[in-house]
Design an enzyme around this catalytic site. Structure first.
Site: not given
Length: 544
Positions: A30-31
């Protein structure tokens, strides 16, 4: 060593610490986190992973998540996937292994350093994470997690398009490059115009359907031809219902598809199932879901505007103060569709900058803990290593490594977030909206994505002021109210001296020469006892 070599070396260092390629079932990111599916959780060496210089922390949820930070994780993940593919079960040598070995050795040395109370905090943090995971395994929270999984893959595109939109707005306001700004507007807006299709695709994939069928049904929402359809006496508009309508349409498509798969003969399945799935789900979407989801989306925007216009400071205080407890309860995932809906409607979400103040409170609290425990080198090392990530909005290392295990500093950090949120909310109430054109980043990383109804300079100044208020309030609340006298007596100790005293008092070591502890047996695989650490902490076991 080049950046590519560094990324490959880090991936090669992580792989054996999670049990090797044979133990990895899935790889995603993810981020900020490398998310791994693992066959056997007990093979993971948590402490060695945490001690790697580039690892900011680990979080165990439905997947094993290694926090690497924004940017780094996007570069390391492909290298990690390549290494897993290179040696699935053979134990073949992995390129980058010499440098990776150096990283692992450094991690082992770091984990062997005296860290009495830091280890205690890590154990407490692990227990709290396990308890939180057990509490969050309810059907409702698992459903929210699946909804979050629909939107998380969209975040990179939201960020990229959001930054381009901000740059384009700046160029338009300055009157620069008039021949280029229309093209930039098209590039920035194209994804948002079709975001419903991507939401439908990801929803079908997450809920066990055929992704392309979910995207096909959701595409009806953005098709210009729906303007010719009337529902309840009103003509529909392209995009009505937005991401919420796409979410509902794709979930319905999955159920229709599964119903068809169970009942349609195999010889006809390839023709009948996709046709009925798109037809039934598409008609329900056009004549029901678009209207209902459109009303809900409009209500979300109206409520957010009303709340911040009439109770901005109070709303910011509550949202900024309660966001981290919502994260602990797993309820924050319900906010992701709300953020996306606001971005789709207004061009930015006014909620994210307020919620980002929770991270500012954590940073301020960590700095106060650093000053309140001047003799505890172990905890202070943890804070020094985690603070840069905290400033960039990656709060997990500070939360699970410092404030949450200590207890009271977590509460006072929430106080800091409340004050920061109240500051930003106050300006919203005064008419200065501060929003973000994308979701995902927070802290300093949110600056490139800021937008609002006033000039960019004013918007940036308000957000920066909120961060400063959050830092200051979190610091002051923690410094003066974050520790009881008993807590200071327990944690404000010289951990290195304490470890040496424990070594001297250990049975069978009273007569050992001072220079010989380095020859004692290792306390665990690959972890020799350092000269000053004595027996050291107990061998690390896998988190539950």
């Amino acid at each position: 060593m080049s950046t590519d070599d560094q990324n490959r070396a880090l991936a090669a260092a992580i792989l054996p610490l999670v049990g090797g390629p044979a133990n990895v079932t899935s790889v995603a990111h993810c981020m900020t986190r490398l998310r791994l599916g693992l066959r056997d959780r007990s093979l993971v060496q948590d402490e060695a992973l945490r001690a790697l210089p580039a690892v900011l922390g680990v979080v165990e949820d439905d997947t094993y998540q290694i926090v690497l930070g924004p940017g780094t994780v996007a570069r390391v993940t492909p290298e990690f996937e390549a290494l897993v593919a290179e040696s699935p079960d053979t134990g073949a040598p992995v390129s980058g292994a010499p440098v990776a070995g150096a990283l692992v050795a450094e991690a082992a040395a770091g984990s062997a350093r005296p860290a009495h109370t830091a280890r205690e905090l890590a154990d407490r943090g692990a227990a709290l994470k396990a308890a939180r995971k057990a509490r969050n395994a309810t059907p409702f929270k698992l459903f929210l997690r699946r909804i979050a999984n629909v939107f998380v893959p969209l975040i990179p595109a939201l960020i990229g398009c959001g930054i381009i939109a901000g740059l384009n707005g700046l160029l338009v306001n300055l009157g620069w490059l008039p021949g280029v700004t229309p093209a930039l507007a098209a590039v920035a807006s194209g994804f948002m115009a079709l975001i419903a299709v991507f939401v439908g695709h990801n929803t079908a994939k997450e809920f066990g359907g055929t992704p392309i069928l979910g995207g096909a049904v959701a595409s009806v929402i953005v098709f210009a031809g729906v303007a010719k359809v009337e529902v309840f006496g009103r003509a529909l508009s392209p995009g009505q219902g937005g991401v919420l309508g796409a979410l509902g349409a794709a979930v319905l498509a999955v159920y229709v598809e599964k119903w068809c798969r169970r009942r349609v003969p195999e010889a006809l399945d390839v023709l009948v199932t996709p046709t009925l799935t798109v037809l039934v789900s598409g008609l329900v979407t056009v004549f029901g879901l678009m209207y209902v989801a459109g009303e809900v989306s409009q209500a979300i925007g109206d409520v957010a505007d009303w709340l911040l216009a009439h109770a901005g400071a109070g709303a910011g205080l509550v949202l900024g103060g309660l966001f981290l407890p919502l994260v602990m309860l797993g309820l924050h995932q319900a906010l992701i569709p709300l953020h996306t809906t606001l971005i789709e409607q207004q061009g930015y979400t006014v909620l994210l900058p307020i919620l980002a103040m929770a991270g500012a409170g954590q940073v301020g609290a960590a700095m106060a803990v650093y000053l309140r425990l001047p003799r505890n080198g172990s905890i202070r090392r943890t804070i020094r290593s985690a603070l840069p990530a905290g400033f960039l909005g990656v709060g997990e290392p500070l939360i699970y490594g410092v404030s949450l295990p200590l207890g009271r500093p977590f509460v006072t950090a929430c106080v800091g977030g409340a004050f920061g949120g109240g500051f930003v909310g106050l300006f919203n109430m005064l008419g200065d909206k501060v929003g973000s054109t994308a979701i995902g980043p927070s802290g300093w990383a949110l600056f490139p994505l800021l937008d609002g109804n006033k000039g960019l300079g004013e918007t940036v100044a308000i957000y920066a002021g909120g961060l400063l208020v959050g830092y200051a309030a979190g610091f002051l609340a923690t410094y003066f109210f974050g520790f009881s006298r008993d807590m200071l007596e327990e944690f404000d100790v010289d951990t290195e001296q304490r470890t040496e005293q424990a070594a001297e008092q250990a049975p069978g070591r009273a007569t050992a020469p001072a220079a010989e502890p380095a020859t004692e047996p290792a306390t665990g695989p690959g972890r020799g006892t350092p000269p000053s650490a004595g027996p050291g902490p107990a061998p690390v076991t896998a988190e539950p």
